[in-house]
Design a protein around this motif. Sequence first.
Motif, PDB file in Angstrom:
ATOM      1  N   VAL A   1      52.889 143.393  -8.358  1.00  0.00           N
ATOM      2  CA  VAL A   1      52.692 142.288  -8.697  1.00  0.00           C
ATOM      3  C   VAL A   1      52.314 142.080 -10.366  1.00  0.00           C
ATOM      4  CG1 VAL A   1      51.868 139.774  -8.592  1.00  0.00           C
ATOM      5  CG2 VAL A   1      52.480 141.171  -6.523  1.00  0.00           C
ATOM      6  N   LEU A   2      51.346 142.762 -10.669  1.00  0.00           N
ATOM      7  CA  LEU A   2      50.852 142.831 -11.984  1.00  0.00           C
ATOM      8  C   LEU A   2      51.845 143.275 -12.878  1.00  0.00           C
ATOM      9  CD1 LEU A   2      48.330 141.576 -13.342  1.00  0.00           C
ATOM     10  CD2 LEU A   2      48.385 141.515 -10.844  1.00  0.00           C
ATOM     11  N   ALA A   3      52.415 144.565 -12.503  1.00  0.00           N
ATOM     12  CA  ALA A   3      53.479 145.439 -13.157  1.00  0.00           C
ATOM     13  C   ALA A   3      54.567 144.539 -13.647  1.00  0.00           C
ATOM     14  CB  ALA A   3      53.688 146.536 -12.381  1.00  0.00           C
ATOM     15  N   GLN A   4      55.231 143.704 -12.817  1.00  0.00           N
ATOM     16  CA  GLN A   4      55.959 142.661 -12.908  1.00  0.00           C
ATOM     17  C   GLN A   4      55.670 141.772 -14.019  1.00  0.00           C
ATOM     18  OE1 GLN A   4      58.581 141.551  -9.316  1.00  0.00           O
ATOM     19  NE2 GLN A   4      58.379 139.318 -10.327  1.00  0.00           N
ATOM     20  N   LEU A   5      54.682 141.168 -13.812  1.00  0.00           N
ATOM     21  CA  LEU A   5      54.155 139.947 -14.737  1.00  0.00           C
ATOM     22  C   LEU A   5      54.078 140.791 -16.105  1.00  0.00           C
ATOM     23  CD1 LEU A   5      52.662 137.520 -14.995  1.00  0.00           C
ATOM     24  CD2 LEU A   5      50.312 138.757 -14.809  1.00  0.00           C
ATOM     25  N   ALA A   6      53.527 142.123 -16.213  1.00  0.00           N
ATOM     26  CA  ALA A   6      53.401 142.782 -17.291  1.00  0.00           C
ATOM     27  C   ALA A   6      54.847 143.086 -18.004  1.00  0.00           C
ATOM     28  CB  ALA A   6      52.801 144.116 -17.435  1.00  0.00           C
ATOM     29  N   ARG A   7      55.975 143.225 -17.317  1.00  0.00           N
ATOM     30  CA  ARG A   7      57.118 143.507 -17.784  1.00  0.00           C
ATOM     31  C   ARG A   7      57.855 142.171 -18.329  1.00  0.00           C
ATOM     32  NH1 ARG A   7      57.603 146.549 -12.832  1.00  0.00           N
ATOM     33  NH2 ARG A   7      56.975 148.976 -13.368  1.00  0.00           N
ATOM     34  N   ARG A   8      57.680 141.210 -17.442  1.00  0.00           N
ATOM     35  CA  ARG A   8      58.594 140.003 -17.649  1.00  0.00           C
ATOM     36  C   ARG A   8      57.702 139.020 -18.456  1.00  0.00           C
ATOM     37  NH1 ARG A   8      61.456 139.181 -11.639  1.00  0.00           N
ATOM     38  NH2 ARG A   8      62.479 141.212 -11.432  1.00  0.00           N
ATOM     39  N   VAL A   9      56.630 138.894 -18.235  1.00  0.00           N
ATOM     40  CA  VAL A   9      55.808 138.005 -19.197  1.00  0.00           C
ATOM     41  C   VAL A   9      55.077 138.615 -20.501  1.00  0.00           C
ATOM     42  CG1 VAL A   9      53.936 136.305 -19.159  1.00  0.00           C
ATOM     43  CG2 VAL A   9      55.329 136.632 -17.145  1.00  0.00           C
ATOM     44  N   TRP A  10      54.459 139.384 -20.248  1.00  0.00           N
ATOM     45  CA  TRP A  10      53.824 140.041 -21.527  1.00  0.00           C
ATOM     46  C   TRP A  10      54.640 141.072 -22.246  1.00  0.00           C
ATOM     47  CZ3 TRP A  10      49.925 137.268 -22.770  1.00  0.00           C
ATOM     48  CH2 TRP A  10      49.125 136.864 -21.699  1.00  0.00           C
ATOM     49  N   GLU A  11      56.045 141.288 -21.708  1.00  0.00           N
ATOM     50  CA  GLU A  11      56.992 142.343 -22.101  1.00  0.00           C
ATOM     51  C   GLU A  11      56.496 143.456 -22.687  1.00  0.00           C
ATOM     52  OE1 GLU A  11      58.212 139.360 -25.154  1.00  0.00           O
ATOM     53  OE2 GLU A  11      59.860 138.827 -23.877  1.00  0.00           O
ATOM     54  N   THR A  12      55.647 144.164 -21.840  1.00  0.00           N
ATOM     55  CA  THR A  12      55.017 145.498 -21.973  1.00  0.00           C
ATOM     56  C   THR A  12      56.143 146.548 -21.723  1.00  0.00           C
ATOM     57  OG1 THR A  12      54.283 145.867 -20.002  1.00  0.00           O
ATOM     58  CG2 THR A  12      52.728 144.879 -21.760  1.00  0.00           C
ATOM     59  N   ASP A  13      56.274 147.629 -22.622  1.00  0.00           N
ATOM     60  CA  ASP A  13      57.055 148.565 -22.422  1.00  0.00           C
ATOM     61  C   ASP A  13      56.504 149.964 -21.644  1.00  0.00           C
ATOM     62  OD1 ASP A  13      59.258 150.532 -22.735  1.00  0.00           O
ATOM     63  OD2 ASP A  13      59.233 150.745 -24.937  1.00  0.00           O
ATOM     64  N   ASP A  14      57.041 149.735 -20.461  1.00  0.00           N
ATOM     65  CA  ASP A  14      56.399 150.622 -19.573  1.00  0.00           C
ATOM     66  C   ASP A  14      57.132 152.435 -19.644  1.00  0.00           C
ATOM     67  OD1 ASP A  14      58.825 150.097 -18.520  1.00  0.00           O
ATOM     68  OD2 ASP A  14      58.103 149.536 -16.330  1.00  0.00           O
ATOM     69  N   MET A  15      58.129 152.211 -20.291  1.00  0.00           N
ATOM     70  CA  MET A  15      58.790 153.518 -20.112  1.00  0.00           C
ATOM     71  C   MET A  15      58.894 154.434 -19.065  1.00  0.00           C
ATOM     72  SD  MET A  15      60.290 153.325 -23.151  1.00  0.00           S
ATOM     73  CE  MET A  15      60.678 155.120 -23.721  1.00  0.00           C
ATOM     74  N   GLY A  16      59.247 153.816 -17.806  1.00  0.00           N
ATOM     75  CA  GLY A  16      59.144 154.625 -16.795  1.00  0.00           C
ATOM     76  C   GLY A  16      57.769 154.781 -16.112  1.00  0.00           C
ATOM     77  N   CYS A  17      56.743 154.213 -16.602  1.00  0.00           N
ATOM     78  CA  CYS A  17      55.310 154.355 -15.979  1.00  0.00           C
ATOM     79  C   CYS A  17      55.132 153.906 -14.551  1.00  0.00           C
ATOM     80  CB  CYS A  17      54.335 153.641 -16.892  1.00  0.00           C
ATOM     81  SG  CYS A  17      54.082 154.239 -18.520  1.00  0.00           S
ATOM     82  N   PHE A  18      54.335 154.475 -13.736  1.00  0.00           N
ATOM     83  CA  PHE A  18      53.957 153.961 -12.425  1.00  0.00           C
ATOM     84  C   PHE A  18      53.473 152.346 -12.798  1.00  0.00           C
ATOM     85  CE2 PHE A  18      53.341 158.474 -11.836  1.00  0.00           C
ATOM     86  CZ  PHE A  18      54.204 158.634 -10.936  1.00  0.00           C
ATOM     87  N   ASP A  19      53.460 151.652 -11.439  1.00  0.00           N
ATOM     88  CA  ASP A  19      53.004 150.243 -11.360  1.00  0.00           C
ATOM     89  C   ASP A  19      51.827 150.292 -11.682  1.00  0.00           C
ATOM     90  OD1 ASP A  19      55.427 149.507 -10.704  1.00  0.00           O
ATOM     91  OD2 ASP A  19      55.165 149.283  -8.627  1.00  0.00           O
ATOM     92  N   GLN A  20      50.920 151.339 -11.380  1.00  0.00           N
ATOM     93  CA  GLN A  20      49.303 151.055 -11.723  1.00  0.00           C
ATOM     94  C   GLN A  20      49.149 150.876 -13.119  1.00  0.00           C
ATOM     95  OE1 GLN A  20      50.618 153.014  -9.476  1.00  0.00           O
ATOM     96  NE2 GLN A  20      49.555 152.710  -7.572  1.00  0.00           N
ATOM     97  N   GLU A  21      49.813 151.902 -13.873  1.00  0.00           N
ATOM     98  CA  GLU A  21      49.552 151.946 -15.392  1.00  0.00           C
ATOM     99  C   GLU A  21      50.437 150.767 -15.941  1.00  0.00           C
ATOM    100  OE1 GLU A  21      50.896 156.013 -17.004  1.00  0.00           O
ATOM    101  OE2 GLU A  21      51.485 156.350 -14.884  1.00  0.00           O
ATOM    102  N   THR A  22      51.305 150.197 -15.568  1.00  0.00           N
ATOM    103  CA  THR A  22      52.141 149.040 -16.348  1.00  0.00           C
ATOM    104  C   THR A  22      51.176 147.746 -16.068  1.00  0.00           C
ATOM    105  OG1 THR A  22      54.387 150.154 -15.909  1.00  0.00           O
ATOM    106  CG2 THR A  22      54.085 147.743 -16.351  1.00  0.00           C
ATOM    107  N   ALA A  23      50.696 147.872 -14.841  1.00  0.00           N
ATOM    108  CA  ALA A  23      49.806 146.572 -14.380  1.00  0.00           C
ATOM    109  C   ALA A  23      48.576 146.777 -15.408  1.00  0.00           C
ATOM    110  CB  ALA A  23      49.287 146.830 -13.011  1.00  0.00           C
TER     111      ALA A  23
END
Length: 371
Positions: free
Chosen positions: A304-326
């Motif tokens: 859930v936090l990873a989705q929030l990071a991508r769509r709201v904070w617009e972080t660039d996860d570059m294929g990271c695991f959800d834990q890292e993106t969160a």
Amino acid sequence: MNNFIFENGTKFLFGGGCVKEYLASFLAGYGPSVLLVTEESDHRSHAVDEVRDILRRSGKQTTEYAMGPFCPRYKQVQRAARLCRERQVDLILGVGGSAVMDGCKSTSLAAVCRGDLWENFGELQGVVDVPPLPIGFVASHLEVGAVNGAAGLIHESQCVWRDYPPCDPQFALLDPSCTRELSRRSFTAQGFSALAGALEAYLTLADGMDVSRELLETLMRGMIQDLRACRNASCKEDTRSNLMWRCALWGSRFFQLGRRFSFPALPVREAAILAASTWEEYAGALSVLLLADCRHEAEQHPAVLAQLARRVWETDDMGCFDQETAQAGVRAFVEFLRELELPTEYSELDDALWCHLKESASAQNLLVYTA
């Protein structure tokens, strides 16, 4: 997605000068007795004075009552309801923000309730079989709570939200120029309060509410952009207008469609409401506790936090695991709070505010996630 019924009976008028141009025409549709509900700190604001003048010129018999701050207390609502019965009020007209909006809704029901409002509708959510008094609303704050959604009420250190669509205002006038009266700190605090409400609601959404989550993501992304832009002295009027409308939307039941039960509990908001006495304290408590909640969710529900990071904070996860993106999303939230000059750790809070937070059961569960 669960089945639902969507009801929205409020006529919104948005834009500069809308109060001066249209309020009198709305008032003509109601009887002579009006209860004017304001916020305690806004008694002499330009918006309240303008509404008083329009009421006078419309020939209304006006009784005034003040609510606040943040959320109405049950005793305040009881006194306001008593005034409605004694003065045979035809219309409750609120001028202010979230405390006024919630107070008007609760008062409209309490004034016609044959039993005890808290026992029947606060604790038990009983069935309403009488129409509440009609409500009108003029927004003079950036944070106006839920115009079309649940109303908050405090009773003996407990805050609950209850949603009953017939208590929605018949009309709501939102003039962005009214927010110019707010200090920069109050403007930021109120804008963040609305964002915090949207974020906490996002984190409590149930299964089957994917559409609501996506809509909230879009709303929050716009609020973040506007809050950043409004920190600039050259903030455009369009940006201020956009932010005011976004802040008016966050608590709408529109974002709760498909939920199996009623409006969710908001423990972070409740703890901040019960602990703070000013908008600055309230925003500070919200920022520290909401950040702790995000840290907790990043551990417990990283997807859930990873989705929030991508769509709201617009972080660039570059294929990271959800834990890292969160965790990247949490860091982006920290940076944003610092941009707004809001605290990120409990040590930055006033000692008295911190002590009040530690007394809150809902806050205690989050304290382990504060640094």
